[in-house]
Design a protein around this motif. Sequence first.
Motif, PDB file in Angstrom:
ATOM      1  N   ASN A  71       0.853  -1.190   0.000  1.00 39.63           N
ATOM      2  CA  ASN A  71       0.000   0.000   0.000  1.00 39.63           C
ATOM      3  C   ASN A  71       0.887   1.239   0.000  1.00 39.63           C
ATOM      4  O   ASN A  71       0.797   2.099   0.865  1.00 39.63           O
ATOM      5  N   PHE A  72       1.775   1.308  -0.986  1.00 38.60           N
ATOM      6  CA  PHE A  72       2.764   2.379  -1.041  1.00 38.60           C
ATOM      7  C   PHE A  72       2.081   3.733  -1.165  1.00 38.60           C
ATOM      8  O   PHE A  72       1.183   3.923  -1.992  1.00 38.60           O
ATOM      9  N   GLN A  73       2.538   4.691  -0.340  1.00 40.68           N
ATOM     10  CA  GLN A  73       1.917   6.009  -0.285  1.00 40.68           C
ATOM     11  C   GLN A  73       2.862   7.128  -0.706  1.00 40.68           C
ATOM     12  O   GLN A  73       2.571   8.301  -0.494  1.00 40.68           O
ATOM     13  N   GLY A  74       4.029   6.773  -1.285  1.00 46.29           N
ATOM     14  CA  GLY A  74       4.950   7.803  -1.737  1.00 46.29           C
ATOM     15  C   GLY A  74       5.915   8.219  -0.648  1.00 46.29           C
ATOM     16  O   GLY A  74       6.293   7.445   0.215  1.00 46.29           O
ATOM     17  N   GLY A  75       6.321   9.494  -0.660  1.00 46.22           N
ATOM     18  CA  GLY A  75       7.260   9.997   0.331  1.00 46.22           C
ATOM     19  C   GLY A  75       8.170  11.053  -0.262  1.00 46.22           C
ATOM     20  O   GLY A  75       7.796  11.760  -1.202  1.00 46.22           O
ATOM     21  N   LYS A  76       9.393  11.141   0.272  1.00 47.22           N
ATOM     22  CA  LYS A  76      10.333  12.180  -0.146  1.00 47.22           C
ATOM     23  C   LYS A  76      11.736  11.608  -0.211  1.00 47.22           C
ATOM     24  O   LYS A  76      12.214  10.980   0.730  1.00 47.22           O
ATOM     25  N   LEU A  77      12.421  11.846  -1.335  1.00 47.31           N
ATOM     26  CA  LEU A  77      13.788  11.399  -1.534  1.00 47.31           C
ATOM     27  C   LEU A  77      14.661  12.610  -1.854  1.00 47.31           C
ATOM     28  O   LEU A  77      14.309  13.416  -2.714  1.00 47.31           O
ATOM     29  N   THR A  78      15.786  12.720  -1.155  1.00 40.29           N
ATOM     30  CA  THR A  78      16.721  13.811  -1.396  1.00 40.29           C
ATOM     31  C   THR A  78      18.132  13.248  -1.502  1.00 40.29           C
ATOM     32  O   THR A  78      18.607  12.597  -0.579  1.00 40.29           O
ATOM     33  N   ALA A  79      18.788  13.494  -2.628  1.00 41.60           N
ATOM     34  CA  ALA A  79      20.171  13.063  -2.828  1.00 41.60           C
ATOM     35  C   ALA A  79      21.025  14.298  -3.096  1.00 41.60           C
ATOM     36  O   ALA A  79      20.866  14.950  -4.131  1.00 41.60           O
ATOM     37  N   ALA A  80      21.884  14.643  -2.148  1.00 44.72           N
ATOM     38  CA  ALA A  80      22.770  15.796  -2.281  1.00 44.72           C
ATOM     39  C   ALA A  80      24.210  15.313  -2.156  1.00 44.72           C
ATOM     40  O   ALA A  80      24.614  14.842  -1.094  1.00 44.72           O
ATOM     41  N   PHE A  81      24.958  15.400  -3.242  1.00 40.90           N
ATOM     42  CA  PHE A  81      26.320  14.876  -3.272  1.00 40.90           C
ATOM     43  C   PHE A  81      26.322  13.404  -2.852  1.00 40.90           C
ATOM     44  O   PHE A  81      27.234  12.941  -2.165  1.00 40.90           O
ATOM     45  N   GLY A  82      25.291  12.697  -3.249  1.00 38.21           N
ATOM     46  CA  GLY A  82      25.159  11.289  -2.902  1.00 38.21           C
ATOM     47  C   GLY A  82      24.229  10.602  -3.881  1.00 38.21           C
ATOM     48  O   GLY A  82      23.850  11.164  -4.915  1.00 38.21           O
ATOM     49  N   GLY A  83      23.857   9.375  -3.565  1.00 38.52           N
ATOM     50  CA  GLY A  83      23.004   8.618  -4.464  1.00 38.52           C
ATOM     51  C   GLY A  83      21.974   7.788  -3.726  1.00 38.52           C
ATOM     52  O   GLY A  83      22.184   7.368  -2.588  1.00 38.52           O
ATOM     53  N   ILE A  84      20.834   7.549  -4.383  1.00 37.33           N
ATOM     54  CA  ILE A  84      19.752   6.729  -3.828  1.00 37.33           C
ATOM     55  C   ILE A  84      19.304   5.732  -4.887  1.00 37.33           C
ATOM     56  O   ILE A  84      19.015   6.110  -6.025  1.00 37.33           O
ATOM     57  N   ASP A  85      19.289   4.455  -4.512  1.00 38.03           N
ATOM     58  CA  ASP A  85      18.701   3.392  -5.333  1.00 38.03           C
ATOM     59  C   ASP A  85      17.466   2.889  -4.603  1.00 38.03           C
ATOM     60  O   ASP A  85      17.588   2.260  -3.549  1.00 38.03           O
TER      61      ASP A  85
END
Length: 279
Positions: free
Chosen positions: A188-202
């Motif tokens: 039941n995924f509801q989204g959210g917030k992702l922030t990558a600053a001088f980095g990475g997100i997988d």
Amino acid sequence: MAKYSNPKSSNDGGLVFGFVILGIGLLLLLRKLGIFYPGWLLSWPMILIVIGTVVLIKHKFESFFGSIMLGFGLYFLLEREFGFDFGIENYIFPVALILLGLYLITQKQKEKRILDNVQEQIRNKSFKSSSGSSFSSSDVEDAQVESDKDDYGTSATGMGGVSGISYSDRVNIDAIFSGVNKRVLSKNFQGGKLTAAFGGIDLNLSQADLNGVVTMQVDVIFGGMKLIVPPHWDVRTEVTNIAAGVEDKRIYRQSEVDPDKVLVLRGTILFGGLEIKSF
């Protein structure tokens, strides 16, 4: 069929960046027309100030990265353009390292608290199961979701992001000078917030599920982000690109797209990249 209503995002920085680009264009036009204005308005410290200000606005003035960028920008602007001598130029780099170290230690402590809460929830449920009730993997999922809830009642993975598996319905990951690899198994995924600053997100959502229209904020500043989504999701990108790239590497099969599963990506990509894939 889900109706895409384009809900208003309270954290959309497209308007702010629009005004920034408009301001730069006006200043360049004034220069071409020979109209005088202070040269420091187009200096490199102003770039740091603008980035810091925009990041703070987008994160409701609760961003460590935004505060650092704004602080450095103001310092170098006052020192280089206005001749202020603070007498601390030899201490800037050590102080910056100390602040970064304190920030990383704080986030690690928060991650440790989250993991401790998970283990405590599992121990409590194990104790209850010994009195006659059954204990299954769903109990572990409930413990994970319960422990991931922050003080405001929304599910989160922690400010620094905890790499691994999450059963939370919402994600909140900040990858600053670091990398985060997260797999979400929520149905039941509801989204959210992702922030990558001088980095990475997988972020791997290939085994997650959602219903209706879900919005997720994605902000990339001098970094990279990769999202893996199920092939039948309808993913719509509404991000602001500035010296950045957005690559949608999904294989389109229009007949297999489910109109009731819409993921809307909003945010800003600044000197970075966003990649969307599916298998």
